[in-house]
Every structure is written in structure tokens, then in C-alpha cells.
Design an enzyme around this catalytic site. Structure first.
Site, mmCIF file in Angstrom:
data_model
loop_
_atom_site.group_PDB
_atom_site.id
_atom_site.type_symbol
_atom_site.label_atom_id
_atom_site.label_comp_id
_atom_site.label_asym_id
_atom_site.label_seq_id
_atom_site.Cartn_x
_atom_site.Cartn_y
_atom_site.Cartn_z
ATOM 1 C CE1 TYR A 104 -4.055 -10.797 0.145
ATOM 2 C CE2 TYR A 104 -6.091 -10.468 -1.077
ATOM 3 C CZ TYR A 104 -4.721 -10.370 -0.994
ATOM 4 O OH TYR A 104 -4.003 -9.831 -2.041
ATOM 5 C CB SER B 140 -5.788 -6.770 -3.032
ATOM 6 O OG SER B 140 -6.671 -7.697 -3.627
#
Length: 392
Positions: free
Chosen positions: A186, A173
Site C-alpha cells: 500500500y 495517503s
């Protein structure tokens, strides 16, 4: 080799590689032939995992699908066969469980063969600020987003290195390259996944295994179930990405042995600025891009009415339960607008109470899905529910 000679070599090769990159702007590299390769995709039951399987379907590969959602994998299997795949295998596997990864990997090796393209796609996001996230959710985030990559590499990399042939793909990501307010766990898990993939890639180069390629994918938010309904401050600069576009770019990166893929392309500029600016300037840039905004409004508009952290807390509890005949799940009702159980037509509306407990008896696991932005559906397999009791 002395210092001057090595320095000259670095300068010359750097110029060569820059010229090579410039030429490739006008003459794209030729796609490699993946016919006959065995492609394993984790998280293949939905989202990007399913789309990647569909893109690989007509390329003559053997597809191996992993997910915790049996019905999702069956649907993916049906779709890829419609698109030309002739060899499709799917396995129920919780990638956060090391022993299960090794067990299912051994089964794949026996029944299908040695995996030559490994795509670590499975991932979760809690959507909670660091101090609000329970320890169990933080641990689960790392187990799925980071540690699972260790176990799949351990399981399948030996065959690739033995043949000096293979491809390791990490779906990470952009949050693994730059911190985002409210996504501490995250971001950390994705930073770790990127660092791990880079380190293993260097190990392979150092040992002469240049036939095993690596691709690290760092997209901005994708409009899939994981970030359904998400918005950004400047959509023209950092748009929420279309899943089909992302899947096409990932396939293109794999077929051309591209090491880094950042999406959208503006991420290359943003990451370059982040690494070259002073802290105060970088923080100012982050504020301009919306990184300091409340993530509950940035990622999850008020109309959404729920928190992904609760969904994953829910799924974690049933996945990890040792007693398959009876499970209890606690839902924080102030984070849900409504919870619909389709097969029983029961609607549980949020109340002012801090929590509600749903107890039920079932022989098989239930699957948590997000079909559209305003509902969270708990799908309980037909005929297997003896009791559904709500205690407020």
C-alpha cells in the site's frame, strides 16, 4: 543567465513566496468558480468519493461517477441530485483495467464532454505484511492505486493541455510519504502515485501549461469502509479522520488550487522531521507514533474479525472472471469471524480449516461491502442466484 543572478532570483522569489504564504494565514485565497466544469470522480460509489460528489453537487458542475459498484453509484447519483446536482452521469468502470478505462473514457467524452476536473480517488488496501501478501493482491494494489492514475491521465489530460485549463486531483495517503509497518504494498503504491502526480505537474509547468492545476491529497487513516474500526496510538496527535471533514478540506484545496494537502496538520511536522532526522532518530519517532505496532491490531482491532486483504482477494476474483455465469471464490476462513450473505440468509462461520470454497452461479457480478465493523457482507443481486454451494 549567470550563476549569481539565478541564485539571487531564487532567494528573492523564495522570500516572496514565504511572505505570500504568511499573508494567506490571515487572508485566505478566493475560491475559484467551477460552474460548468465536468468533474469525474473514481471510486464514487461510497466513502470519500461519494462525499466529494455530494460537496460538488451544489456548485453547478456536471458530475461523472465511476465505480465497480453499480448500486453504489446509483445511490450516489440519487444523493447528489437531492443536493442540487442537475447533470449526473455514472459508468461502471474497473480503473485497474487499462482497456476498460480507455473505453469508458471515450464514452464519457462522447456523451458528456471533456473532463476538466479529474479526481483519482479509487483505492484498495490489503492489510497484509509483505511476505504474507499473494502476488495477485500486490499487483492489484498497484493496478488500482497507481497504474489507474496513468490511464485516466492519458485519457483526459490531452484535452486539458489543449485548453490550458483543468485540475488533476490525486487522493493519495500519508502512507505515501512515510513507510508503515505491515503496509508495504500500500505504501509503495501511494509513494508511486505521489511521485507520478508531482512529475506530471512539473511537466505541465515546464511546457507552459500552468492553467492545468494539480492537488495531491495525503490524509492519515479515514474512518470509511477502507479503514473501518481503525485506531491509532495517539489519537490527539494523529486522529482517525472524519470523512466529512476530509471531503470539505479536499474541496477547499481544489477551489483554492492548493498543491499539497496533508491531514491532519500534524502530518506537516511529522514529514518534516522524517526528512531532517537521521535514520535511527526517525525510526525512534516512528516507534513512538505506533508505526512499528502490529498493523492487525493498529488498524484492525480483534473484534473486527476479518482481513481486508481477503475482501479484496474476493472482489478481485469476481471482477477479473471471464466467465460471468460461473465463478469460484476461495476465502481463508481463519481470517473471518463471520460472513453473512444477506439475500440468502446463509451464515458461514470460521472454522479451524485453512480455507473454504464458496461456489455459486450468477448472471451478474456481486458487490462486496463493509456496512459496519463486525460483518463483511456479500450482496448477490436479487433473483440471479441459481445455486450457492459451500464446500468445507
Amino acid at each position: 543567465m549567470n550563476f549569481l543572478l539565478e541564485t539571487l532570483q531564487v532567494i528573492v522569489m523564495s522570500i516572496y513566496y514565504n511572505m505570500e504564504a504568511f499573508v494567506r494565514l490571515f487572508i485566505p485565497p478566493k475560491n475559484k468558480n467551477v460552474t460548468g466544469e465536468i468533474v469525474l470522480i473514481t471510486g464514487a460509489g461510497s466513502g470519500i468519493g461519494r462525499l466529494l460528489a455530494e460537496k460538488f453537487a451544489p456548485l453547478g458542475v456536471s458530475l461523472v461517477l465511476w465505480d465497480i459498484n453499480q448500486e453504489g453509484m446509483e445511490e450516489t447519483s440519487r444523493l447528489v441530485q437531492e443536493k442540487g446536482a442537475t447533470k449526473v452521469h455514472y459508468y461502471l468502470c474497473d480503473c485497474s483495467d487499462k482497456s476498460e478505462v480507455y473505453r469508458v473514457a471515450d464514452k464519457v467524452k462522447r456523451e458528456v464532454g471533456d473532463v476538466s476536473i479529474l479526481i483519482n480517488n479509487a483505492g484498495i488496501v490489503t492489510g497484509r505484511k509483505f511476505m504474507d501478501a499473494p502476488d495477485s493482491l500486490i499487483e492489484k494494489t498497484f493496478e488500482v492505486n497507481t497504474m489507474a492514475h496513468f490511464w485516466t491521465y492519458k485519457a483526459f489530460l490531452p484535452a486539458m493541455t489543449a485548453n490550458n485549463h483543468g485540475h488533476l486531483v490525486s487522493i493519495a495517503s500519508s502512507a505515501g510519504l512515510i513507510g508503515v509497518n505491515g503496509l508495504a504494498d500500500y505504501c509503495a503504491s501511494k509513494f508511486a502515485a505521489i511521485g507520478f502526480a508531482e512529475s506530471v505537474a512539473l511537466e505541465l509547468l515546464a511546457t507552459g501549461k500552468d492553467g492545468v492545476k494539480t492537488t495531491i491529497v495525503c490524509p492519515f487513516f479515514i474512518n470509511t469502509g477502507m479503514f473501518d474500526g481503525c485506531t491509532t496510538k495517539w489519537p490527539l496527535l494523529l486522529p482517525v479522520l472524519d470523512p466529512d471533514y476530509v471531503a470539505n478540506k479536499i474541496i477547499e484545496a481544489i477551489l483554492t488550487d492548493q498543491v499539497y494537502l496533508l491531514l491532519p496538520r500534524t502530518m506537516y511536522l511529522i514529514i518534516g522531521l522524517k526528512n531532517s532526522l537521521r535514520w535511527k532518530q526517525a525510526a525512534l519517532l516512528g516507534k513512538y507514533l505506533g508505526a512499528f505496532e502490529n498493523p492487525e491490531h493498529l488498524l484492525y482491532p480483534p473484534s473486527l474479525g476479518f482481513c481486508w486483504g481477503c475482501i479484496w482477494e474476493l472482489s478481485t476474483l469476481w471482477m477479473l472472471s471471464k466467465d460471468a455465469s460461473r465463478r469460484s471464490i476461495v476465502l481463508r476462513s481463519n481470517q473471518f469471524h463471520r460472513l453473512i450473505t444477506r439475500t440468502t440468509d446463509v451464515e458461514l462461520k470460521s472454522t479451524s480449516q485453512s480455507s473454504m470454497e464458496v461456489q455459486y452461479t450468477a448472471m451478474l457480478s456481486l458487490a462486496v461491502r463493509l456496512p459496519h465493523a463486525h460483518t463483511c457482507t456479500i450482496h448477490i443481486r436479487k433473483g440471479l442466484v441459481e445455486k450457492l454451494k459451500t464446500v468445507m
